[in-house]
Design a protein around this motif. Structure first.
Motif: not given
Lengths: 310, 296
Positions: A54-61, B129-136, B167-173
């Motif tokens: 769900e974190g990536n879900l929101a970031g991608m959006a 940005t600022g909160a880590l793990g969002h960029g990817v 963890g969110s970075t690895w979701e994105a990867l």
């Protein structure tokens, strides 16, 4: 009783997808539950199922939204409000991006799955975020209108959706689009402001109260933020008594939103709040579960009578 | 400002060569170190480690138009390690998005140059940005937007170790390997030092390349020194050498580079630079910039 809110929302996504080429739908491996799969079937290239992430879900959006798209993210309300919150706050709200956060299975409506799946703090969380608007539809028609409204604005909107079929409320489209508290019945003894699916309970309570000679003015209030306190306070001044109803914790929810504005507005009337008071939900069939937590026409009737007797 | 720097910045859109990039980066270090000393706040370690990388992107690589920061076809850059904000602001200012001297107001009350990158306030910032793990994740969304719209821009996202802890970075990867958008490039400023200690002490990412490859990314085999502009230009050639996506490029860098007391030290991650250390450090940075200027 019409379609379940999730079915109506899923179908309406498809309709809106035809009109809005900028609409992109994302889901986190619950598309057959949220019904966003209907959109995915119709527009496969505009649909992303990103898995249980769900974190990536929101970031991608958010990334899509910076490039002219208007994404809708679908997942369970509990997980959007907790697991996606960092991205929703920092990527969407801080940057005022047009993303629609469609929280499925809101409130206690994922009743059998129990407390881990029941979103009873989502409204408090989302209404605290600058640039965010919060809509809690009372029925399928309002859920459709909420989607249309959210697509017409350029900032994030949270729409809390219910899992189940709930009784219909008569909603004038123009009132909804004007973000009004929607007056369902005229009354003179008590004002009942009901958020989300509790509106149908308030309507039922109004009929019972009428038989007992108590005249209730009922509002269905889908917009928690911005909140149409003008209509609610005018009514409460007239009746002298206000009962709020919500499928949410008392802390930070609909009643809190009203209270925040009632004190500065010097609103003077009797008040009672029906909400879940500082406890988690539990497993069970939906309507009896709601009733156990005070969310029923009978409890509204009881609360009104007690309030008027004070 | 150095005369030679002013001369180079009079035509900032010219594609600079490796020596010019090295000189620009050395000058930007002088500016960053001075600003951080003046303001007594900000992050030196990770700003210094990444300055050759951002300089090379903005002065050699990115297809951008500072006069039209919202140009739809522009390449995107997401600084996922947003605490290196003074780095990004120095480069953006030098590139012409806003007056470079404004960077001296970094983190002041009322300044548009916020503590961390803020896209609604700062021209040229593609994502706050600022909160880590969002960029990817955000970059993946931008790259997918290019696919949706048929545009040919590229999306670059830079992380440090901190983002790779999240963890969110690895979701994105994982998701990026599913969608494989063309033009998505992850650049890792791999300085191996975090806030509390070294990466090995805090949370070991090794074997990082193997992890990224196993996650479905196309990763550089040749090692690149991210504080060496010739290596960085080689890495750009590698990025253009095939059509396999998404790409990740790991750059070995030195945290707090070019100032001896801060090199490889976690204590200079975000510490305020006092007068005594400033006097020592700025002399070293002046000497480094003099050396790079002589090589032009």
């Amino acid at each position: 009783m019409s379609l379940a809110m999730r079915d109506a929302f899923g179908k309406h996504l498809v309709e809106m997808g035809k009109k809005h080429p900028e609409l992109i739908v994302l889901d986190a491996d619950v598309s057959s539950s949220t019904k966003s799969a209907l959109f995915g079937k119709e527009f496969p290239s505009r649909f992303y199922n990103v898995g249980v992430a769900e974190g990536n879900l929101a970031g991608m959006a958010a990334g899509l939204a910076t490039c002219g798209y208007h994404p809708v993210i679908n997942a369970f309300a509990i997980f959007l409000s907790l697991k996606s919150l960092d991205q929703i706050r920092n990527d969407m709200c801080y940057n005022k991006l047009p993303v629609i956060i469609a929280g499925a299975y809101g409130g206690l409506s994922d009743s059998f799955d129990g407390a881990s799946h029941q979103a009873i703090e989502d409204i408090a969380i989302f209404r605290a975020l600058p640039n965010m608007e919060v809509i809690v539809p009372s029925d399928s028609h309002q859920a459709e209108l909420a989607l249309e409204y959210a697509l017409s604005v350029d900032h994030p909107v949270y729409i809390r959706l219910n899992r189940n079929a709930m009784p219909d409320i008569d909603t004038k489209e123009s009132d909804f689009m004007a973000k009004k508290a929607i007056k369902i019945t005229e009354g003179k003894d008590v004002t009942i402001a009901a958020n989300g699916i509790t509106a149908s309970m308030a309507v039922e309570a109004q009929a019972i109260l009428a038989k007992e000679g108590i005249s209730a003015e009922v509002f269905s209030v889908p917009f928690v933020k911005p909140l149409d306190t003008t209509s609610i306070f005018e009514s409460a001044k007239k009746t002298g008594a206000l009962v709020t109803v919500e499928e949410h914790l008392l802390a930070g929810g609909f009643a809190s939103a009203i209270a925040e504005e009632a004190f500065p507005a010097q609103l003077k009337c009797k008040v009672a709040n029906i909400a879940i008071n500082d406890k988690f939900g539990e497993t069970g069939p939906y309507v009896p579960l709601l009733a156990k937590y005070g969310l029923s026409a009978d409890n509204i009737v009881k609360t009104v009578k007690e309030l008027l007797a004070k | 400002m150095r005369e030679k720097l002013m001369e180079l910045l009079s035509d900032p859109s010219r594609k600079m060569n490796a020596k010019e990039l090295a000189y620009l980066a050395a000058c930007f270090r002088e500016i960053m170190f001075t600003v951080l000393h003046e303001r007594q706040t900000g992050h030196w370690g990770g700003s210094s480690s990444a300055i050759e990388l951002t300089t090379s992107l903005y002065f050699n690589r990115l297809n951008i138009d500072p006069k039209n920061p919202k140009w739809e076809d522009r390449d995107r850059f997401v600084l996922s390690k947003g605490h290196a904000s003074v780095n990004l602001y120095t480069v953006l200012g030098a590139r012409g998005y806003f007056p470079l001297e404004d960077v001296h107001h970094f983190r002041e009350l009322g300044s548009y140059l916020q503590g961390h990158p803020a896209m609604l306030k700062i021209p040229g910032v593609d994502m706050s940005t600022g909160a880590l793990g969002h960029g990817v994740s955000v970059a993946l969304g931008m790259a997918e937007a290019a696919r949706q719209s048929g545009k040919k821009y590229k999306t670059y996202v830079m992380t440090g170790e901190g983002c790779l802890d999240e963890g969110s970075t690895w979701e994105a990867l994982l998701a990026a390997a599913k969608y494989k958008p063309e033009g998505l490039i992850l650049m890792i400023d791999y300085n191996k030092v975090q806030l509390d200690g070294t990466e090995g002490q805090i949370l070991d990412l090794e074997p990082l390349r193997d992890k990224l490859v196993s996650f479905g990314w196309h990763v550089n085999e040749e090692k690149y020194d991210g504080n060496n502009t010739e290596d960085i230009l080689k890495s750009f050639e590698w990025m253009d050498s095939d059509d396999v996506w998404p790409k990740a490029c790991i750059y070995d860098t030195i945290k707090g580079a070019r100032v001896d007391f801060s090199e490889g030290k976690n204590t200079w991650h975000g510490a305020a630079i006092d007068d005594e250390h400033y006097e020592i450090g700025i002399k070293q940075l002046n000497a480094d910039a003099d050396k790079k200027e002589a090589l032009l």
